[in-house]
Write a protein that holds these residues in place. Structure first.
Motif, PDB file in Angstrom:
ATOM      1  N   UNK A 347      39.566  56.928 -61.947  1.00  0.00           N
ATOM      2  CA  UNK A 347      40.075  55.653 -61.247  1.00  0.00           C
ATOM      3  C   UNK A 347      40.042  55.879 -59.689  1.00  0.00           C
ATOM      4  N   UNK A 348      40.187  57.029 -58.927  1.00  0.00           N
ATOM      5  CA  UNK A 348      40.393  56.807 -57.662  1.00  0.00           C
ATOM      6  C   UNK A 348      39.043  56.530 -57.131  1.00  0.00           C
ATOM      7  N   UNK A 349      37.952  57.148 -57.893  1.00  0.00           N
ATOM      8  CA  UNK A 349      36.736  56.680 -57.192  1.00  0.00           C
ATOM      9  C   UNK A 349      36.011  55.453 -57.477  1.00  0.00           C
ATOM     10  N   UNK A 350      36.765  54.852 -58.755  1.00  0.00           N
ATOM     11  CA  UNK A 350      36.560  53.706 -59.083  1.00  0.00           C
ATOM     12  C   UNK A 350      37.080  52.689 -57.756  1.00  0.00           C
ATOM     13  N   UNK A 351      38.148  53.030 -57.208  1.00  0.00           N
ATOM     14  CA  UNK A 351      38.719  52.210 -56.132  1.00  0.00           C
ATOM     15  C   UNK A 351      38.497  52.627 -54.926  1.00  0.00           C
ATOM     16  N   UNK A 352      37.292  53.558 -54.742  1.00  0.00           N
ATOM     17  CA  UNK A 352      37.096  54.193 -53.455  1.00  0.00           C
ATOM     18  C   UNK A 352      36.837  52.928 -52.444  1.00  0.00           C
ATOM     19  N   UNK A 353      37.358  53.340 -51.150  1.00  0.00           N
ATOM     20  CA  UNK A 353      36.729  52.607 -50.097  1.00  0.00           C
ATOM     21  C   UNK A 353      35.499  53.338 -49.373  1.00  0.00           C
ATOM     22  N   UNK A 354      34.572  52.458 -49.074  1.00  0.00           N
ATOM     23  CA  UNK A 354      33.220  53.069 -48.630  1.00  0.00           C
ATOM     24  C   UNK A 354      33.205  53.194 -46.915  1.00  0.00           C
ATOM     25  N   UNK A 355      32.162  53.456 -46.388  1.00  0.00           N
ATOM     26  CA  UNK A 355      31.816  53.755 -45.035  1.00  0.00           C
ATOM     27  C   UNK A 355      33.167  54.229 -44.287  1.00  0.00           C
ATOM     28  N   UNK A 356      33.757  55.217 -44.768  1.00  0.00           N
ATOM     29  CA  UNK A 356      34.671  55.758 -43.885  1.00  0.00           C
ATOM     30  C   UNK A 356      33.919  56.813 -43.175  1.00  0.00           C
ATOM     31  N   UNK A 357      34.510  56.878 -41.846  1.00  0.00           N
ATOM     32  CA  UNK A 357      34.151  57.692 -40.688  1.00  0.00           C
ATOM     33  C   UNK A 357      35.283  58.638 -40.324  1.00  0.00           C
TER      34      UNK A 357
END
Ligand code: GLC
Length: 571
Positions: A347-357
């Protein structure tokens, strides 16, 4: 041209057992695995505290490590040995075992077949041939494979016949020192062969060994798993026999150091996992298992832990032990954090934000939630979880792999909670993973366009066949060992029953095809030795669960389960 001396001469030895190992099938359900590992052995060796019981943290700061005090090296095998080799036992003439267990008629047949697969070199047994199937084109199935010999070796050890295992370990060690070249490129010194065969020169009436380090293998990939299995088997031999003289030999010490030097050397890696090419393990063809496949990571972890128990802490050994301890810490953290998947993590991955630095990123590998496959949402049960197939930048291979998950349990790479969750998942997804023949090598199969891209249109690895979601009876021993270690032998018993309905009737195929494993594999060999040995090992472990100690390591209490960060909103 090559000949194998197949031994059809069988010893009909009596079955001798310790009275204290008697138990009934029902007793097994209540067995506390940690107690099994502590079962004292009746050998007169000074009782030392086991490394199994000692923490890595303790070790890294230990006076032994700092001073290289060889005398204080700890032998886990000096502590307790399972299944003392007090007598040889075979399935022959033992329709009913002497411990109150009903011995299945298949057991005797299996021992017969296993002995027929034995390979002799200059009069000594040195291994077992991959398949005794004359109906098919041989390819390299007439060789002794290192990985295939492991269940055979365990069967022999459990039966009180360590000689063949000792010979195998020494012969393969000699092969390691060969110069290995593919075209003009020389392989690392520590590489162990994938397989070998005995070549008989009829003119000189002389036998020599011929090994394959990947230079003849389809795809030309060196086997990364062979070296790990070699170390794991050396520890199983030592634990089973109580004889540490083999592991203590300078040649064996050097062999272990060479194998591990290949994996511990510094480079450009940013992860503690081991980077490898596709097809370098049991799945020895292109199947998208390149990068950081779970099977290799779990075997790597197990081999590191076994080496820690076997390596002397003199000069070179001491340095290596220090490296091993550090790597184990990093590897267990990485695997437990990033390879683990359960409902919450999914569920966490499903809601992941992307392009985090930067280092504050939660989605460290920049996995795009859209890459989550549909099937995984249905496959994941409420209770349960597993180590996924692979984790690398922007890529998570969510497939479930049997070997990696079972080895994770046996090596205690999985925490006790994770081990329980892996077993919960197997129970919850019984139809998919066991179905009509245990056990799926991986789940699910890849199909259509994905199959074309991932396998390179491999006609042997079509959907639900062979490595692509096929069912492999050899995996029964790993499943059984994992079941016993987690205190759930009833699961193994169910799986064995499923296998017993067909395995012998179908002539011990290498693998089965179909969604639930209903069909004998399209190109499966018959009389596949590790299918036979895997069954025997599973039976013997259920009969005497203390055998599991040969291939299992207790949890290191100091390798704390990680606190996983989650990007879900905590109220
Ligand atoms: C197949 C398997 C491999 C095994 C070999 C010999 O190629 O994929 O794991 O070692 O057969 O049985």
């Amino acid at each position: 041209m090559s000949t194998f001396n197949l031994n059809v001469d069988v010893n009909h030895n009596g079955d001798v057992k310790n009275a204290d190992s008697l138990c009934t099938l029902d007793d097994i359900d209540d067995i506390d695995f940690s107690k099994l590992l502590e079962k004292p052995r009746p050998l007169n060796i000074e009782r030392l505290r086991s490394l199994d019981e000692r923490s890595l943290t303790e070790l890294s700061g230990s006076p032994q490590l700092r001073n290289g005090d060889n005398a204080s090296r700890v032998h886990d095998h000096a502590d307790y040995v399972v299944s003392p080799s007090v007598g040889r036992r075979s399935g022959f003439n033992t329709p009913r075992s002497q411990h109150g267990f009903e011995s299945h008629p298949m057991v005797g047949e299996a021992w017969d077949a296993l002995r027929r697969s034995m390979v002799y070199f200059r009069g000594q047994p040195v291994g077992t041939i991959a398949a005794v199937d004359n109906s098919e084109e041989k390819l390299n199935y007439d060789q002794v494979f290192v990985r295939d010999f492991v269940p055979s070796a365990l069967a022999f050890l459990m039966n009180g016949e360590p000689e063949i295992v000792r010979n195998f370990l020494l012969k393969t060690l000699r092969l390691q020192s060969w110069e290995k070249k593919i075209d003009r490129f020389q392989l690392g010194e520590g590489v162990m062969p994938a397989s070998f065969k005995v070549f008989h020169d009829p003119v000189r009436n002389h036998e020599t060994l011929i090994a394959d380090f990947g230079e003849s293998a389809i795809g030309r990939v060196a086997p990364v798993d062979s070296g790990f299995w070699w170390i794991i088997l050396l520890r199983a031999y030592t634990k089973s026999t109580g004889d540490s003289s083999l592991a203590d030999m300078p040649e064996c010490q050097k062999g272990m150091r060479l194998i591990l030097s290949l994996c511990l050397s510094e480079g450009f890696d940013t992860f503690p996992t081991l980077l490898c090419a596709d097809g370098c393990c049991m799945i020895d063809r292109r199947m998208g298992v390149y990068g950081y496949p779970i099977e290799i990571q779990a075997l790597f972890f197990m081999a590191l832990r076994c080496a820690l128990l076997l390596l002397k802490q003199d000069g070179e050994g001491k340095e290596m032990v220090e490296q091993i301890v550090k790597r184990l810490h990093a590897l267990s953290y990485h695997m437990r954090s990033y390879f683990w998947l359960d409902l919450k993590q999914l569920n966490d991955i499903y809601r992941y934000k992307t392009e985090e630095y930067s280092h504050t990123a939660v989605n460290k590998f920049n996995v795009i939630p859209d890459s989550l496959p549909e099937w995984v949402f249905d496959f994941m049960p409420h209770h349960g979880g597993f180590f996924i197939g692979n984790v690398s930048p922007a890529r998570m291979d969510f497939r479930w792999f049997a070997m990696g998950n079972c080895i994770a349990i046996l090596s205690s790479l999985a925490t006790p909670e994770q081990s329980t969750a892996i077993m919960d998942l197997i129970e919850a997804r019984w139809e998919e993973l066991v179905g009509e023949m245990p056990l799926k090598v991986c789940y699910p199969a890849i199909e259509s366009h994905e199959w074309r891209i991932v396998t390179g249109c491999d006609p042997k690895n079509t959907r639900w066949s062979y490595h692509n979601g096929g069912s492999w009876p050899v995996l029964l021993w790993l499943l059984t060992a994992a079941c016993i270690k987690t205190g759930r032998p009833q699961i193994a018993r169910r799986a064995i029953e499923v296998a017993e309905a067909r395995l012998h009737k179908d002539h011990w195929p290498e693998y089965y095809d179909g969604k639930v494993g209903r069909y004998v594999g399209k190109q499966a060999r018959k009389c596949q030795t590790w299918s036979i040995a895997g069954y025997l090992v599973a039976k013997m472990m259920l009969e005497d669960p203390s055998h599991v100690g040969m291939v299992a390591l207790e949890e290191d209490k100091q390798m704390k389960p990680v606190m996983r960060r989650s990007n879900s909103w905590n109220c």
